[in-house]
Enzyme design. Structure first.
Site, PDB file in Angstrom:
ATOM      1  CE  LYS A 112      -4.203  -1.456  -0.294  1.00 54.51           C
ATOM      2  NZ  LYS A 112      -4.430  -2.725   0.263  1.00 54.51           N
ATOM      3  CE  LYS A 195      -5.049 -10.243  -5.206  1.00 55.04           C
ATOM      4  NZ  LYS A 195      -5.871 -10.305  -4.019  1.00 55.04           N
ATOM      5  CE  LYS A 198     -13.044  -5.793  -4.342  1.00 54.51           C
ATOM      6  NZ  LYS A 198     -13.471  -7.087  -3.987  1.00 54.51           N
TER       7      LYS A 198
HETATM    8  P1  ADP Z   1      -9.576  -7.799  -4.193  1.00 54.46           P
HETATM    9  O1  ADP Z   1      -8.231  -8.360  -4.522  1.00 54.46           O
HETATM   10  O2  ADP Z   1     -10.546  -7.948  -5.291  1.00 54.46           O
HETATM   11  O3  ADP Z   1      -9.503  -6.401  -3.626  1.00 54.46           O
HETATM   12  P2  ADP Z   1      -9.934  -8.614  -1.509  1.00 54.46           P
HETATM   13  O4  ADP Z   1      -8.494  -8.342  -1.262  1.00 54.46           O
HETATM   14  O5  ADP Z   1     -10.943  -7.706  -0.928  1.00 54.46           O
HETATM   15  O6  ADP Z   1     -10.162  -8.737  -3.056  1.00 54.46           O
HETATM   16  O7  ADP Z   1     -10.204 -10.111  -1.014  1.00 54.46           O
HETATM   17  C1  ADP Z   1     -11.398 -10.602  -0.442  1.00 54.46           C
HETATM   18  C2  ADP Z   1     -11.270 -12.100  -0.219  1.00 54.46           C
HETATM   19  O8  ADP Z   1     -11.184 -12.764  -1.473  1.00 54.46           O
HETATM   20  C3  ADP Z   1     -10.023 -12.535   0.567  1.00 54.46           C
HETATM   21  O9  ADP Z   1     -10.316 -13.685   1.322  1.00 54.46           O
HETATM   22  C4  ADP Z   1      -9.054 -12.877  -0.509  1.00 54.46           C
HETATM   23  O10 ADP Z   1      -8.086 -13.797  -0.078  1.00 54.46           O
HETATM   24  C5  ADP Z   1      -9.959 -13.480  -1.565  1.00 54.46           C
HETATM   25  N1  ADP Z   1      -9.425 -13.250  -2.915  1.00 54.46           N
HETATM   26  C6  ADP Z   1      -9.386 -12.077  -3.594  1.00 54.46           C
HETATM   27  N2  ADP Z   1      -8.831 -12.233  -4.821  1.00 54.46           N
HETATM   28  C7  ADP Z   1      -8.515 -13.545  -4.909  1.00 54.46           C
HETATM   29  C8  ADP Z   1      -7.916 -14.352  -5.932  1.00 54.46           C
HETATM   30  N3  ADP Z   1      -7.584 -13.825  -7.097  1.00 54.46           N
HETATM   31  N4  ADP Z   1      -7.741 -15.659  -5.675  1.00 54.46           N
HETATM   32  C9  ADP Z   1      -8.107 -16.207  -4.486  1.00 54.46           C
HETATM   33  N5  ADP Z   1      -8.674 -15.519  -3.486  1.00 54.46           N
HETATM   34  C10 ADP Z   1      -8.886 -14.203  -3.677  1.00 54.46           C
END
Ligand code: ADP
Ligand code: TRP
Length: 332
Positions: A112, A195, A198
């Site tokens: 961050k 990965k 968002k």
């Molecule tokens: P983003 O990456 O979309 O901002 P978050 O960080 O808010 O998503 O993650 C919310 C949940 O979804 C967490 O438990 C995270 O480990 C899981 N998660 C998010 N993206 C992935 C991914 N590409 N593969 C597996 N789990 C994910």
């Protein structure tokens, strides 16, 4: 006694397939086996200063999408984090024993700082203590999350154990990341690197709310290359990512078929992507249809949030009462 499970997702946008396969699909299975608390981490999302409208809209999206995925408010507790103010109190106590050095070493904090150098606030630094408070508040031992959250769980164990040592009581149990698959899942994105997330941009993500047309368009634009140049070669990252996505949404036979074509240098990416898109649509369609129905049922949503908050507060208030006593806040 059933073990307790806690997990949450920050309401920073609509849920995508990474959120679903990394986290929410496990919630749906776990709710029948464990004592589960699933929440919407709206306090966590304040680190990035959303407008009140965005915050409110995304909280609703996530609530609707949790329900559309099959999380059942009769089988578990679904709540909005800010409806349970006890978590903020536990966060304060944990912060008294969270050290600057360890908070600064967190990978997500370092990421961050790099991505938002103009907004390095104390909420971001102490994000792991708030997450620990979410988990410890209900004495959870299992936390269904994707791979990226493992370090936060390690910090949760450190903070819980430190509290136990300080107050000389085995009060908080240790919580571990959980997934039904043998490894924690990492769902790749469509942009050829890393990965699905968002923050990686809309083209990289397949959202649960995406229509079949949008899914077809996004998958057709996914990054590939000029094709294999030798038989049985190791796949470059962008191609491996698409195969990994196929392994999640398609049948083993389909995956084996395209793998074979790749190894024989006979793959046509156009066909491969069409198949991938259709299998994503099949996985997504029932959820998308439920999203549309549930989003219109405001009375139901209000009732779910209200009942969830009551159930979560009951467990939270018990913990806070005990924690206050352990710390030494006793009435005269
Ligand atoms: P983003 O990456 O979309 O901002 P978050 O960080 O808010 O998503 O993650 C919310 C949940 O979804 C967490 O438990 C995270 O480990 C899981 N998660 C998010 N993206 C992935 C991914 N590409 N593969 C597996 N789990 C994910
Ligand atoms: N940090 C998690 C994420 O980014 C969200 C979260 C907040 C969480 N508190 C939690 C996950 C407690 C599991 C348990 O996705």
């Amino acid at each position: 006694m059933k073990e307790t499970v806690v997990s949450g997702i920050r309401p920073t946008g609509k849920l995508h397939l990474g959120n679903y396969f990394g986290a929410v699909s496990n919630f749906v299975k776990m709710q029948h086996e464990y004592n589960c608390y699933f929440f919407i981490a709206d306090l966590h999302s304040l680190t990035t200063h959303p407008t009140p409208q965005d915050l409110n809209g995304y909280v609703k999206h996530v609530l609707v999408e949790y329900l559309a995925c099959g999380i059942d408010p009769e089988a578990c507790t679904i709540y909005i984090q800010s409806d349970v103010p006890e978590v903020a109190e536990l966060y304060l106590y944990l912060n008294m024993n969270a050290y600057l050095g360890e908070l600064e070493r967190s990978t997500s904090f370092k990421d961050k700082i790099r991505s938002h150098p103009d907004n390095v606030n104390a909420g971001l630094l102490t994000y792991p203590s708030l997450m620990a408070a979410d988990i410890l508040l209900h004495h959870a031992t299992k936390v269904p999350v994707g791979k990226d959250q493992e370090q936060h769980l390690e910090m949760t164990r450190t903070f819980g154990n430190r509290f136990n040592r300080l107050y000389n009581k085995e009060y908080f149990p240790e919580a571990y990341a959980f997934s039904y698959s043998d490894k924690l899942v990492k769902v790749p994105g469509l942009d050829g690197k890393g990965k699905m997330g968002k923050s990686e941009g809309d083209g990289n993500c397949i959202y649960l709310a995406d229509s079949p047309e949008i899914i077809r368009k996004k998958v057709s634009r996914a990054v590939t290359d000029g094709g294999p140049t030798a038989e049985n070669q190791t796949k470059p990252e962008a191609i491996q990512n698409l195969f990994d996505l196929m392994s999640i949404v398609s049948s083993p036979d389909t995956l084996a078929h395209y793998n074979d074509l790749y190894n024989k240098m006979a793959i046509r990416y156009g066909d491969f992507k069409k198949q991938l898109a259709e299998d994503m649509i099949i996985a997504n369609n029932p959820i998308r249809e439920r999203i549309e129905d549930i989003a219109n049922d405001t009375d139901y949503l209000r009732k779910v949030a209200h009942t969830g908050a009551e159930k979560a507060r009951e467990s939270a208030q018990k913990t806070i009462k005990e924690v206050r006593e352990l710390i030494g806040f006793k009435p005269f």
